[in-house]
Scaffold this motif. Structure first.
Motif, PDB file in Angstrom:
ATOM      1  N   SER A  49       0.824  -1.195   0.000  1.00 33.96           N
ATOM      2  CA  SER A  49       0.000   0.000   0.000  1.00 33.96           C
ATOM      3  C   SER A  49       0.869   1.262   0.000  1.00 33.96           C
ATOM      4  O   SER A  49       1.813   1.347   0.796  1.00 33.96           O
ATOM      5  CB  SER A  49      -0.852  -0.058   1.268  1.00 33.96           C
ATOM      6  N   GLY A  50       0.558   2.182  -0.890  1.00 34.54           N
ATOM      7  CA  GLY A  50       1.280   3.460  -0.913  1.00 34.54           C
ATOM      8  C   GLY A  50       2.533   3.458  -1.775  1.00 34.54           C
ATOM      9  O   GLY A  50       3.225   4.471  -1.857  1.00 34.54           O
ATOM     10  N   LYS A  53       1.175   2.437  -7.068  1.00 38.75           N
ATOM     11  CA  LYS A  53       0.522   1.689  -8.156  1.00 38.75           C
ATOM     12  C   LYS A  53      -0.549   2.521  -8.865  1.00 38.75           C
ATOM     13  O   LYS A  53      -0.601   2.575 -10.094  1.00 38.75           O
ATOM     14  CB  LYS A  53      -0.115   0.393  -7.607  1.00 38.75           C
ATOM     15  N   THR A  54      -1.397   3.175  -8.059  1.00 39.47           N
ATOM     16  CA  THR A  54      -2.476   3.959  -8.672  1.00 39.47           C
ATOM     17  C   THR A  54      -1.915   5.198  -9.366  1.00 39.47           C
ATOM     18  O   THR A  54      -2.406   5.593 -10.436  1.00 39.47           O
ATOM     19  CB  THR A  54      -3.523   4.353  -7.600  1.00 39.47           C
TER      20      THR A  54
HETATM   21  N1  LIG Z   1      -2.673  13.719  -6.207  1.00 34.53           N
HETATM   22  C1  LIG Z   1      -1.825  13.448  -5.202  1.00 34.53           C
HETATM   23  N2  LIG Z   1      -1.253  14.435  -4.497  1.00 34.53           N
HETATM   24  C2  LIG Z   1      -0.381  14.170  -3.495  1.00 34.53           C
HETATM   25  N3  LIG Z   1       0.001  12.920  -3.129  1.00 34.53           N
HETATM   26  C3  LIG Z   1      -0.548  11.907  -3.796  1.00 34.53           C
HETATM   27  C4  LIG Z   1      -1.483  12.092  -4.870  1.00 34.53           C
HETATM   28  N4  LIG Z   1      -1.848  10.881  -5.350  1.00 34.53           N
HETATM   29  C5  LIG Z   1      -1.180   9.973  -4.607  1.00 34.53           C
HETATM   30  N5  LIG Z   1      -0.403  10.568  -3.678  1.00 34.53           N
HETATM   31  C6  LIG Z   1       0.504   9.890  -2.731  1.00 34.53           C
HETATM   32  O1  LIG Z   1       1.291   8.980  -3.460  1.00 34.53           O
HETATM   33  C7  LIG Z   1       1.545   7.796  -2.703  1.00 34.53           C
HETATM   34  C8  LIG Z   1       1.191   6.574  -3.538  1.00 34.53           C
HETATM   35  O2  LIG Z   1      -0.234   6.523  -3.711  1.00 34.53           O
HETATM   36  P1  LIG Z   1      -0.956   5.403  -4.572  1.00 34.53           P
HETATM   37  O3  LIG Z   1      -2.425   5.648  -4.445  1.00 34.53           O
HETATM   38  O4  LIG Z   1      -0.383   5.328  -5.921  1.00 34.53           O
HETATM   39  O5  LIG Z   1      -0.550   4.097  -3.762  1.00 34.53           O
HETATM   40  P2  LIG Z   1      -0.972   2.601  -4.062  1.00 34.53           P
HETATM   41  O6  LIG Z   1       0.286   1.812  -4.229  1.00 34.53           O
HETATM   42  O7  LIG Z   1      -1.953   2.544  -5.187  1.00 34.53           O
HETATM   43  O8  LIG Z   1      -1.658   2.248  -2.669  1.00 34.53           O
HETATM   44  P3  LIG Z   1      -2.937   1.316  -2.313  1.00 34.53           P
HETATM   45  O9  LIG Z   1      -2.484  -0.075  -2.602  1.00 34.53           O
HETATM   46  O10 LIG Z   1      -3.123   1.551  -0.839  1.00 34.53           O
HETATM   47  O11 LIG Z   1      -4.089   1.767  -3.158  1.00 34.53           O
HETATM   48  C9  LIG Z   1       0.743   7.934  -1.414  1.00 34.53           C
HETATM   49  O12 LIG Z   1       1.613   8.341  -0.387  1.00 34.53           O
HETATM   50  C10 LIG Z   1      -0.262   9.016  -1.724  1.00 34.53           C
HETATM   51  O13 LIG Z   1      -0.598   9.748  -0.575  1.00 34.53           O
END
Ligand SMILES: Nc1ncnc2c1ncn2[C@@H]1O[C@H](COP(=O)(O)OP(=O)(O)OP(=O)(O)O)[C@@H](O)[C@H]1O
Length: 277
Positions: A49-50, A53-54
């Motif tokens: 998480s974090g 990926k997204t």
């Molecule tokens: N628009 C944004 N502005 C500032 N920080 C952001 C933004 N989008 C994502 N982040 C930060 O980027 C980091 C990665 O976020 P992301 O959503 O890609 O994680 P993830 O791997 O998809 O997590 P999860 O598996 O929990 O969904 C996080 O710390 C998030 O707070």
């Protein structure tokens, strides 16, 4: 042209990123990532998480701008496209969002027909016929057309989200956590639908899929290839962020403890870090 030279196989790739970095303020989320996804491949992106990926998924369609590096679709850098070209490129993608992202106050028919009414100016009767067809592909009857999302189960809503994504006959399908919140049987139904969907375009125009997931079982089942990202904050300055890039069925054999820890779901040192007694 001063653009950096394309990666070796970027020409063949339908989707590619080259030395992509994304920073928010002082936080580096993606660091110097390069990846190319050939047409017809199903790629799963995993990682804790974090880890970004997204952010990576959103960068692929230009919803997040790179701090440096570039994203290409079918060999064309998104950064060089006009708004019109970018909109056209986005219509070649279908998105299946984590929470299905349906409009709650609209019927399933309105939700599913929206992309073709909006982007293809389809006639309502034709749009309805297509909606019935795509809903059947995901195992839902015509009778759901008049229902509202709240009247359906979570698994049905996910399938409606997939039916909507299929309306535009996309070249690339992006899935964000497609099995999250589903029971094991419904998760497997969604996995099977992902597998079948990749075959829709036939040998000539196979669908390319990129699946962001926490679900290792799903990743191994649906993907040809798995890429595992590691959070930048946990990396040394010279370490690559991609800690696994290889066949889905070989990830279990990785010799990298960061990969095996994730694959086997072991907390190990994280318990101490989180100060859980
Ligand atoms: N628009 C944004 N502005 C500032 N920080 C952001 C933004 N989008 C994502 N982040 C930060 O980027 C980091 C990665 O976020 P992301 O959503 O890609 O994680 P993830 O791997 O998809 O997590 P999860 O598996 O929990 O969904 C996080 O710390 C998030 O707070």
């Amino acid at each position: 042209m001063n653009a950096p030279a394309p990666a070796k196989d970027a020409k063949k790739a339908l989707v590619a990123i080259e030395r992509l970095s994304v920073r928010f303020g002082t936080q580096t989320v993606l660091r110097d990532l390069s990846l190319s996804v050939p047409r017809g491949q199903t790629l799963a992106i995993i990682g804790e998480s974090g880890c970004g990926k997204t952010v990576l998924l959103k960068s692929l369609i230009g919803l997040i701008q790179p701090t440096s590096g570039r994203v290409l679709f079918d060999g064309e850098p998104l950064g060089g496209m006009s708004d019109r070209q970018l909109t056209a490129a986005r219509t070649r993608y279908g998105f299946v969002f984590q929470q299905a992202a349906l409009f709650d106050s609209s019927t399933i028919e309105e939700n599913v027909t929206f992309p073709v009414l909006e982007h293809r100016r389809a006639k309502p009767a034709e749009a309805r016929r297509m909606a019935v067809d795509r809903l059947r592909q995901v195992g839902l009857p015509e009778s759901v057309l008049t229902k509202k999302p709240a009247e359906l189960s979570g698994g049905m809503r996910k399938r409606v989200g997939l039916a909507r994504a299929l309306m535009m006959d996309p070249d690339v399908l992006l899935y964000d956590e497609p099995t999250t919140g589903l029971d094991p049987i419904m998760s497997d139904v969604v996995n099977e639908l992902i597998l079948r969907t990749t075959e829709l375009g036939g040998d000539d125009n196979p669908v390319t899929s990129i699946v962001v997931t926490h679900d290792m079982h799903s990743a191994v089942k649906v993907a040809d290839r798995i890429v595992m990202l590691y959070p930048v904050a946990r990396l040394k300055p010279d370490e690559p962020q991609i800690v696994y890039d290889g066949p889905a069925n070989k990830i279990e054999k990785s010799s990298d403890p960061r990969v095996t820890q994730f694959v086997h779901g072991e907390a190990r040192d994280r318990l101490e870090e989180l100060q859980i007694a």
